[in-house]
Design a protein around this motif. Structure first.
Motif, PDB file in Angstrom:
ATOM      1  N   SER A 137       0.829  -1.197   0.000  1.00  0.00           N
ATOM      2  CA  SER A 137       0.000   0.000   0.000  1.00  0.00           C
ATOM      3  C   SER A 137       0.868   1.253   0.000  1.00  0.00           C
ATOM      4  O   SER A 137       1.823   1.352   0.774  1.00  0.00           O
ATOM      5  CB  SER A 137      -0.911  -0.012   1.239  1.00  0.00           C
ATOM      6  OG  SER A 137      -1.600   1.215   1.380  1.00  0.00           O
ATOM      7  N   VAL A 138       0.524   2.201  -0.877  1.00  0.00           N
ATOM      8  CA  VAL A 138       1.139   3.537  -0.883  1.00  0.00           C
ATOM      9  C   VAL A 138      -0.029   4.509  -0.809  1.00  0.00           C
ATOM     10  O   VAL A 138      -0.611   4.895  -1.826  1.00  0.00           O
ATOM     11  CB  VAL A 138       1.993   3.780  -2.142  1.00  0.00           C
ATOM     12  CG1 VAL A 138       2.696   5.137  -2.047  1.00  0.00           C
ATOM     13  CG2 VAL A 138       3.010   2.660  -2.334  1.00  0.00           C
ATOM     14  N   ARG A 139      -0.402   4.898   0.392  1.00  0.00           N
ATOM     15  CA  ARG A 139      -1.666   5.601   0.616  1.00  0.00           C
ATOM     16  C   ARG A 139      -1.436   7.041   1.073  1.00  0.00           C
ATOM     17  O   ARG A 139      -0.689   7.269   2.040  1.00  0.00           O
ATOM     18  CB  ARG A 139      -2.484   4.856   1.671  1.00  0.00           C
ATOM     19  CG  ARG A 139      -3.911   5.340   1.797  1.00  0.00           C
ATOM     20  CD  ARG A 139      -4.707   4.439   2.717  1.00  0.00           C
ATOM     21  NE  ARG A 139      -6.109   4.816   2.726  1.00  0.00           N
ATOM     22  CZ  ARG A 139      -7.023   4.249   3.486  1.00  0.00           C
ATOM     23  NH1 ARG A 139      -6.688   3.273   4.314  1.00  0.00           N
ATOM     24  NH2 ARG A 139      -8.286   4.649   3.440  1.00  0.00           N
ATOM     25  N   PRO A 140      -2.047   8.007   0.406  1.00  0.00           N
ATOM     26  CA  PRO A 140      -1.891   9.402   0.830  1.00  0.00           C
ATOM     27  C   PRO A 140      -2.389   9.605   2.258  1.00  0.00           C
ATOM     28  O   PRO A 140      -3.395   9.016   2.677  1.00  0.00           O
ATOM     29  CB  PRO A 140      -2.768  10.177  -0.162  1.00  0.00           C
ATOM     30  CG  PRO A 140      -2.918   9.276  -1.339  1.00  0.00           C
ATOM     31  CD  PRO A 140      -2.901   7.879  -0.795  1.00  0.00           C
ATOM     32  N   THR A 141      -1.669  10.430   3.009  1.00  0.00           N
ATOM     33  CA  THR A 141      -2.064  10.710   4.391  1.00  0.00           C
ATOM     34  C   THR A 141      -1.506  12.056   4.819  1.00  0.00           C
ATOM     35  O   THR A 141      -0.481  12.516   4.302  1.00  0.00           O
ATOM     36  CB  THR A 141      -1.548   9.614   5.339  1.00  0.00           C
ATOM     37  OG1 THR A 141      -1.990   9.905   6.677  1.00  0.00           O
ATOM     38  CG2 THR A 141      -0.032   9.534   5.335  1.00  0.00           C
ATOM     39  N   ASP A 142      -2.203  12.680   5.757  1.00  0.00           N
ATOM     40  CA  ASP A 142      -1.706  13.919   6.364  1.00  0.00           C
ATOM     41  C   ASP A 142      -1.028  13.652   7.705  1.00  0.00           C
ATOM     42  O   ASP A 142      -0.487  14.576   8.314  1.00  0.00           O
ATOM     43  CB  ASP A 142      -2.871  14.898   6.579  1.00  0.00           C
ATOM     44  CG  ASP A 142      -3.458  15.399   5.271  1.00  0.00           C
ATOM     45  OD1 ASP A 142      -2.696  15.536   4.293  1.00  0.00           O
ATOM     46  OD2 ASP A 142      -4.687  15.624   5.226  1.00  0.00           O
ATOM     47  N   GLU A 143      -1.073  12.418   8.172  1.00  0.00           N
ATOM     48  CA  GLU A 143      -0.585  12.097   9.501  1.00  0.00           C
ATOM     49  C   GLU A 143       0.868  11.613   9.446  1.00  0.00           C
ATOM     50  O   GLU A 143       1.235  10.826   8.562  1.00  0.00           O
ATOM     51  CB  GLU A 143      -1.451  11.002  10.134  1.00  0.00           C
ATOM     52  CG  GLU A 143      -2.906  11.402  10.314  1.00  0.00           C
ATOM     53  CD  GLU A 143      -3.051  12.570  11.270  1.00  0.00           C
ATOM     54  OE1 GLU A 143      -2.342  12.583  12.294  1.00  0.00           O
ATOM     55  OE2 GLU A 143      -3.877  13.459  10.994  1.00  0.00           O
ATOM     56  N   GLU A 177      -5.961   8.432   3.389  1.00  0.00           N
ATOM     57  CA  GLU A 177      -6.212   7.835   4.697  1.00  0.00           C
ATOM     58  C   GLU A 177      -7.009   8.805   5.562  1.00  0.00           C
ATOM     59  O   GLU A 177      -6.653   9.977   5.701  1.00  0.00           O
ATOM     60  CB  GLU A 177      -4.882   7.506   5.372  1.00  0.00           C
ATOM     61  CG  GLU A 177      -5.028   6.798   6.696  1.00  0.00           C
ATOM     62  CD  GLU A 177      -3.655   6.437   7.279  1.00  0.00           C
ATOM     63  OE1 GLU A 177      -3.373   5.255   7.421  1.00  0.00           O
ATOM     64  OE2 GLU A 177      -2.891   7.364   7.586  1.00  0.00           O
ATOM     65  N   PRO A 178      -8.121   8.366   6.173  1.00  0.00           N
ATOM     66  CA  PRO A 178      -8.917   9.266   7.015  1.00  0.00           C
ATOM     67  C   PRO A 178      -8.159   9.618   8.293  1.00  0.00           C
ATOM     68  O   PRO A 178      -7.335   8.857   8.782  1.00  0.00           O
ATOM     69  CB  PRO A 178     -10.178   8.452   7.318  1.00  0.00           C
ATOM     70  CG  PRO A 178      -9.731   7.030   7.183  1.00  0.00           C
ATOM     71  CD  PRO A 178      -8.694   7.008   6.112  1.00  0.00           C
ATOM     72  N   ARG A 179      -8.480  10.792   8.814  1.00  0.00           N
ATOM     73  CA  ARG A 179      -7.864  11.196  10.081  1.00  0.00           C
ATOM     74  C   ARG A 179      -8.381  10.291  11.217  1.00  0.00           C
ATOM     75  O   ARG A 179      -9.544   9.880  11.214  1.00  0.00           O
ATOM     76  CB  ARG A 179      -8.217  12.653  10.422  1.00  0.00           C
ATOM     77  CG  ARG A 179      -7.494  13.656   9.526  1.00  0.00           C
ATOM     78  CD  ARG A 179      -7.870  15.075   9.941  1.00  0.00           C
ATOM     79  NE  ARG A 179      -7.104  16.056   9.178  1.00  0.00           N
ATOM     80  CZ  ARG A 179      -5.918  16.505   9.522  1.00  0.00           C
ATOM     81  NH1 ARG A 179      -5.339  16.060  10.633  1.00  0.00           N
ATOM     82  NH2 ARG A 179      -5.282  17.402   8.774  1.00  0.00           N
ATOM     83  N   ALA A 201     -10.754  11.023  17.405  1.00  0.00           N
ATOM     84  CA  ALA A 201     -10.289  11.309  18.766  1.00  0.00           C
ATOM     85  C   ALA A 201     -10.957  10.359  19.751  1.00  0.00           C
ATOM     86  O   ALA A 201     -12.183  10.222  19.766  1.00  0.00           O
ATOM     87  CB  ALA A 201     -10.594  12.760  19.135  1.00  0.00           C
ATOM     88  N   GLY A 202     -10.143   9.688  20.554  1.00  0.00           N
ATOM     89  CA  GLY A 202     -10.680   8.767  21.541  1.00  0.00           C
ATOM     90  C   GLY A 202     -11.099   7.433  20.974  1.00  0.00           C
ATOM     91  O   GLY A 202     -11.594   6.579  21.714  1.00  0.00           O
ATOM     92  N   GLY A 203     -10.892   7.243  19.638  1.00  0.00           N
ATOM     93  CA  GLY A 203     -11.343   5.995  19.036  1.00  0.00           C
ATOM     94  C   GLY A 203     -10.261   4.959  19.006  1.00  0.00           C
ATOM     95  O   GLY A 203      -9.146   5.181  19.369  1.00  0.00           O
TER      96      GLY A 203
END
Length: 272
Positions: A164-170, A265-267, A270-272
């Motif tokens: 996998s080469v998946r775009p992400t902001d994290e 990739e979704p952010r 929080a808390g999940g």
């Protein structure tokens, strides 16, 4: 009886031969070519056997009447793997989450051009895996409509592999601590100062271990993984690192980072 003409001819040939460079040692070339041919032969046998096994045993089915990835893709990759055999094809399979229930065709509603582009990407990845994975892996097949997923064969068993080469902001999270799961994670350097996380941990049970590697590249997160089935994954994290560190694989990652084949990739929740 040797004549003067024969003597002169022999002397001329000996003189010409003396000026030629020494012959190369052909043994290493012959050994390397023999290994490649054996690997290709093993792959052909394995894919034939793979198609003959029932879907209930492996959780997969071949695609009768569907449009398998072409030998020469309509969307030609910008930097095809130079070592891939011309015309090599890796027929895709469909994974049945419920045995006997075939998933819908084109579940993401992609255009024909985008499906061809993704199929070409999978063919390029499969060709590289065929070259770079250890010889114990005897079969590699893309999973249709799951662009990051492949089925590899080793020791007669089938395993799920992800590339996998998946775009992400994290950013990449630190190497997790996994003492409860008896897992191991280590951070290693490769490709200059790039860092990769290598993980091995039990999956599906305490005696079956999966292998995982991840690193950041550009705007993407790269993951290579092999999940266990009834036995542990046949590829170790270090062997995944051998794939990731190869310049041809990094060329593919660079191209895919520029033209993604996966959704962003979704952010994390929080808390999940």
């Amino acid at each position: 009886m040797e004549t003067d003409e024969n003597i002169r001819l022999r002397q001329a040939l000996e003189h010409a031969a003396a000026e030629l460079p020494p012959l190369p040692d052909l043994a290493p070339l012959a050994v390397r070519e023999g290994r490649r041919r054996r690997a290709r032969a093993r792959f052909a046998v394995a894919t034939t056997a793979f198609g003959a096994v029932t879907a209930g045993a492996l959780g997969i089915a071949l695609l009768p009447g569907s449009d398998p990835a072409p030998a020469t893709p309509a969307a030609v990759p910008s930097s095809p793997a130079p070592s891939a055999s011309p015309g090599a094809s890796y027929p895709p399979v469909v994974v049945e989450a419920t045995p006997g229930v075939t998933p819908p065709d084109n579940p993401d509603g992609l255009s024909p051009a985008e499906r061809e582009r993704r199929a070409a990407h999978q063919q390029r990845v499969a060709a590289l895996l065929d070259e770079l994975l250890p010889e114990k892996v005897t079969g590699i097949r893309p999973v249709k409509d799951e662009v990051a997923v492949y089925r590899i064969t080793a020791g007669g068993a089938s395993f799920r592999m992800a590339v996998s080469v998946r775009p992400t902001d994290e950013p990449l999270a630190p190497c997790p601590d996994l003492p409860e799961e008896r897992g191991v994670c280590e951070t290693v350097a490769f490709d200059g100062d790039r860092e990769a996380q290598l993980m091995a941990m039990p999956v599906n049970g305490p005696d079956t271990t999966g292998s995982y590697l991840r690193f950041s590249y550009g705007k993407s997160r790269v993951l290579l993984s092999v999940d266990p089935e009834a036995v542990s994954a046949p590829v170790t994290p270090r062997e995944l690192l051998d794939v990731a560190a190869d310049p041809r694989f990094l060329d593919l990652v660079e191209d895919t980072d520029a033209r993604p084949v996966e959704t962003k990739e979704p952010r994390p929740v929080a808390g999940g």
